[in-house]
Scaffold this active site. Sequence first.
Site, short mmCIF file in Angstrom:
data_model
loop_
_atom_site.label_atom_id
_atom_site.label_comp_id
_atom_site.label_asym_id
_atom_site.label_seq_id
_atom_site.Cartn_x
_atom_site.Cartn_y
_atom_site.Cartn_z
N ARG A 37 0.85 -1.04 -0.18
CA ARG A 37 -0.05 -0.06 0.06
C ARG A 37 0.85 1.18 -0.02
O ARG A 37 0.38 2.38 -0.46
CB ARG A 37 -0.61 0.01 1.16
CG ARG A 37 -2.22 -0.95 1.00
CD ARG A 37 -2.95 -1.01 2.03
NE ARG A 37 -4.42 -1.53 1.81
CZ ARG A 37 -5.37 -1.90 2.59
NH1 ARG A 37 -5.10 -1.85 3.90
NH2 ARG A 37 -6.24 -2.32 2.19
N LYS A 201 -18.70 -16.27 3.42
CA LYS A 201 -19.92 -16.22 3.77
C LYS A 201 -20.62 -15.82 2.34
O LYS A 201 -20.39 -14.77 1.75
CB LYS A 201 -20.29 -15.03 4.67
CG LYS A 201 -19.81 -15.61 6.26
CD LYS A 201 -20.14 -14.74 7.19
CE LYS A 201 -19.83 -14.81 8.57
NZ LYS A 201 -19.68 -13.74 9.59
N GLY A 353 -8.33 -7.92 -0.55
CA GLY A 353 -8.51 -8.81 0.68
C GLY A 353 -8.00 -9.93 0.65
O GLY A 353 -6.81 -10.14 0.23
N GLY A 376 -12.67 -4.26 0.92
CA GLY A 376 -14.06 -3.89 1.10
C GLY A 376 -14.53 -2.92 0.27
O GLY A 376 -15.76 -2.91 -0.47
P1 AMP Z 1 -14.11 -13.85 3.17
O1 AMP Z 1 -13.42 -13.05 3.96
O2 AMP Z 1 -15.50 -14.15 3.06
O3 AMP Z 1 -13.53 -13.39 1.62
O4 AMP Z 1 -13.62 -15.30 3.42
C1 AMP Z 1 -12.05 -15.57 3.58
C2 AMP Z 1 -11.90 -16.73 4.42
O5 AMP Z 1 -12.91 -17.77 3.91
C3 AMP Z 1 -10.62 -17.39 4.21
O6 AMP Z 1 -10.13 -17.00 5.83
C4 AMP Z 1 -10.70 -18.67 4.36
O7 AMP Z 1 -10.00 -19.52 5.06
C5 AMP Z 1 -12.31 -18.91 4.49
N1 AMP Z 1 -12.94 -20.04 3.85
C6 AMP Z 1 -12.67 -20.35 2.52
N2 AMP Z 1 -13.39 -21.66 2.37
C7 AMP Z 1 -13.75 -22.01 3.54
C8 AMP Z 1 -14.26 -23.28 3.91
N3 AMP Z 1 -14.77 -24.19 3.08
N4 AMP Z 1 -14.72 -23.61 5.34
C9 AMP Z 1 -14.35 -22.48 6.09
N5 AMP Z 1 -13.68 -21.48 5.88
C10 AMP Z 1 -13.52 -21.23 4.46
#
Ligand code: AMP
Length: 396
Positions: A37, A201, A353, A376
Amino acid sequence: MLNKKSVDDINVKGKRVLCRCDFNVPLQNGVITDENRLVAALPTIKKLVADGGKVILCSHLGKPKGVAKPELSLAPVAARLTELLGQEVKFAADDCVVGENAKAAVAAMNDGDIVLLQNTRYRAEETKNGEAFSKELASLADVFVNDAFGTAHRAHCSTVGVTEFVDTCAVGYLMQKEIDFLGNAVNNPARPFVAILGGSKVSSKISVINNLLEKVDVLIIGGGMSYTFAKAQGEEIGKSLVEDDYIEYAKEMIAKAEAKGVKFLLPIDTVAAKEFNNDAPSRVVEGSMAADEMGLDIGPKTCELYKAALADAKTVVWNGPMGVFEMPNFAKGTIAVAEALAAIDATTIIGGGDSAAAVNTLGFGDKMTHISTGGGASLEFLEGKELPGVAAINDK
Ligand code: AMP
């Protein structure tokens, strides 16, 4: 192209220029562990210096929540910027950000000098866009430049409030580049246009899925969020991540994709384990999982399916890992997608991210067309929202 004033459209000679950057870098014991950054901010700073501006830099760092936490001081950033620029970046260490040190430092500036203010989030008003702090910031400057793409989705004093009290406001080169890349990809893509969405999520990516279904030819889903879709299709997903409140939504999105003629790809196999642990024994499952298993990565057949879907893509936007990539045994799906993107002749855009971290730590950073500095902010952009930090800047 972005229709906002940029640093190329303004005259800063002899003027005090407050430049909001995104210096929110990871620190360990006062040492900056990833300076992407800082490097990304250099072109705008150099331009303002070369044009004879008195350059007053500001940024937040971490979440001090209105308290002057010494471990979140921007002092290490001033030191590193001094090295990177080969020019002194004078640090104005006021806990109240715009205090006696800052005022004296700014009053003593010559054209082309650089001062860095203390962490803007030492002030509680910053994240509430309070008027008093916005005015204090504005009192230091004749011109405001916002180059902090990573914070452009937040209406704070140093990104939005300050623009009300400074006459000339422009975006910096980084902001312009981020918006041009993301904007072109989404609104004017070379086709086929493929989006890959992963991460933990569905709930955090609802609006992105909905918006991108209006634009893409293919939507690929992976990561923890895919199990909500699997459950929506009647599969047993054991202990996998799931958001039961979003099952109806998942069904709607599958139906929307069909109605729009968008290819909607979901995992056809998964790597499942009984524990959330890199060393947990795992197996590849097609179809339903056992009640005590959880899916932690996409399986090998899914990797092949996704690689094939990407082979002729001309524009790809990727946000979110395909599995728990932080654990090497469950990083294969994320690596396979990164490899596929590195191999194709397409504009490849990584939406900040975790996906940016994954691509960089896995060593594919220089193979991508653009890696966003804002997770974000790029997500909100992909949702089709206007970013407040950009909206507040004067039009051309
Ligand atoms: P996000 O912040 O929503 O983009 O999610 C990223 C996070 O999702 C990372 O830390 C991954 O370890 C987690 N992640 C990805 N796939 C899975 C999974 N199958 N089960 C649990 N966590 C996951």
